[in-house]
Motif scaffolding. Structure first.
Motif, PDB file in Angstrom:
ATOM      1  N   ILE A 134      -1.130  11.695   8.118  1.00  0.00           N
ATOM      2  CA  ILE A 134      -1.365  12.843   7.257  1.00  0.00           C
ATOM      3  C   ILE A 134      -2.800  12.697   6.769  1.00  0.00           C
ATOM      4  N   ASP A 135      -3.560  13.768   6.806  1.00  0.00           N
ATOM      5  CA  ASP A 135      -4.959  13.692   6.390  1.00  0.00           C
ATOM      6  C   ASP A 135      -5.067  13.478   4.884  1.00  0.00           C
ATOM      7  N   HIS A 191       0.852  -1.187   0.000  1.00  0.00           N
ATOM      8  CA  HIS A 191       0.000   0.000   0.000  1.00  0.00           C
ATOM      9  C   HIS A 191       0.885   1.234   0.000  1.00  0.00           C
ATOM     10  N   ASP A 192       0.817   2.014  -1.077  1.00  0.00           N
ATOM     11  CA  ASP A 192       1.650   3.208  -1.226  1.00  0.00           C
ATOM     12  C   ASP A 192       3.106   2.851  -0.954  1.00  0.00           C
ATOM     13  N   LYS A 193       3.721   3.494   0.020  1.00  0.00           N
ATOM     14  CA  LYS A 193       5.123   3.226   0.338  1.00  0.00           C
ATOM     15  C   LYS A 193       5.274   2.313   1.543  1.00  0.00           C
ATOM     16  N   ASN A 226      -6.298   7.609   4.407  1.00  0.00           N
ATOM     17  CA  ASN A 226      -6.198   7.569   5.856  1.00  0.00           C
ATOM     18  C   ASN A 226      -7.574   7.697   6.497  1.00  0.00           C
ATOM     19  N   ASP A 227      -8.389   8.629   6.010  1.00  0.00           N
ATOM     20  CA  ASP A 227      -9.731   8.806   6.566  1.00  0.00           C
ATOM     21  C   ASP A 227     -10.550   7.527   6.451  1.00  0.00           C
ATOM     22  N   ASP A 228     -10.405   6.816   5.326  1.00  0.00           N
ATOM     23  CA  ASP A 228     -11.124   5.555   5.149  1.00  0.00           C
ATOM     24  C   ASP A 228     -10.643   4.501   6.139  1.00  0.00           C
ATOM     25  N   PHE A 229      -9.340   4.490   6.424  1.00  0.00           N
ATOM     26  CA  PHE A 229      -8.824   3.493   7.356  1.00  0.00           C
ATOM     27  C   PHE A 229      -9.277   3.776   8.784  1.00  0.00           C
ATOM     28  N   ASP A 254     -15.852   0.343   4.706  1.00  0.00           N
ATOM     29  CA  ASP A 254     -15.480  -1.002   4.295  1.00  0.00           C
ATOM     30  C   ASP A 254     -14.232  -0.931   3.415  1.00  0.00           C
ATOM     31  N   LEU A 255     -13.166  -1.570   3.848  1.00  0.00           N
ATOM     32  CA  LEU A 255     -11.953  -1.644   3.040  1.00  0.00           C
ATOM     33  C   LEU A 255     -11.808  -3.051   2.478  1.00  0.00           C
TER      34      LEU A 255
END
Length: 150
Positions: free
Chosen positions: A53-54, A25-27, A58-61, A67-68
């Motif tokens: 960091i907003d 996921h990303d880095k 991040n907000d979803d996590f 639901d992820l």
């Protein structure tokens, strides 16, 4: 740098474990345990929450209702790490769950974390040079004759 070391060590411990899936996921990475628990690694804040960091990701996590991965039953947790004051080793590690800016629960992992030091040697004691040279050389001040008798 500490975050990268933690992710690397987690890979050694978790990548070949049955029932555990590594998700790039990303880095960074996340780990999914038996399709039930989604874990990410974060630096812990004084409030017992992951430092973030907003971003929308991040907000979803951190939103417990989002639901992820298409798995509404998966619980999202953070493994928080805290370094010592000198930032040379870990002070403690906690597993936490949150809903937005609110900590739902958390518990420490062991009395001392498994990843206790950085993977390079840092001097503990000051290094004493074998040959000490003076930092400042004091030059003698020439005496002057005074005619006033002073």
């Amino acid at each position: 740098m500490m975050h990268d070391f933690i992710v690397q060590e987690a890979g050694f411990a978790l990548d070949d474990m049955p029932g555990v899936s590594r998700i790039a996921h990303d880095k960074s990475v996340r780990y999914l345990f038996k399709d039930r628990v989604l874990l990410r690694f974060k630096h812990g804040s004084a409030r017992g929450l992951g430092s973030n960091i907003d971003t929308q990701a991040n907000d979803d996590f951190i939103d417990a209702q989002v639901d992820l991965l298409g798995m509404p039953e998966a619980m999202k947790v953070e493994l928080l790490w805290y370094e010592n004051r000198l930032r040379t080793k870990l002070d403690r590690v906690e597993v936490t769950a949150r809903d937005g800016k609110r900590r739902l629960w958390g518990y420490p992992m062991g009395s001392e974390p498994d990843i206790a030091t950085l993977p390079f040697d840092a001097p503990v004691d000051p290094i004493v040079p074998t040959k000490t040279a003076p930092l400042v050389t004091v030059k003698p001040v020439p005496k002057t004759d005074t005619k006033d008798g002073e």
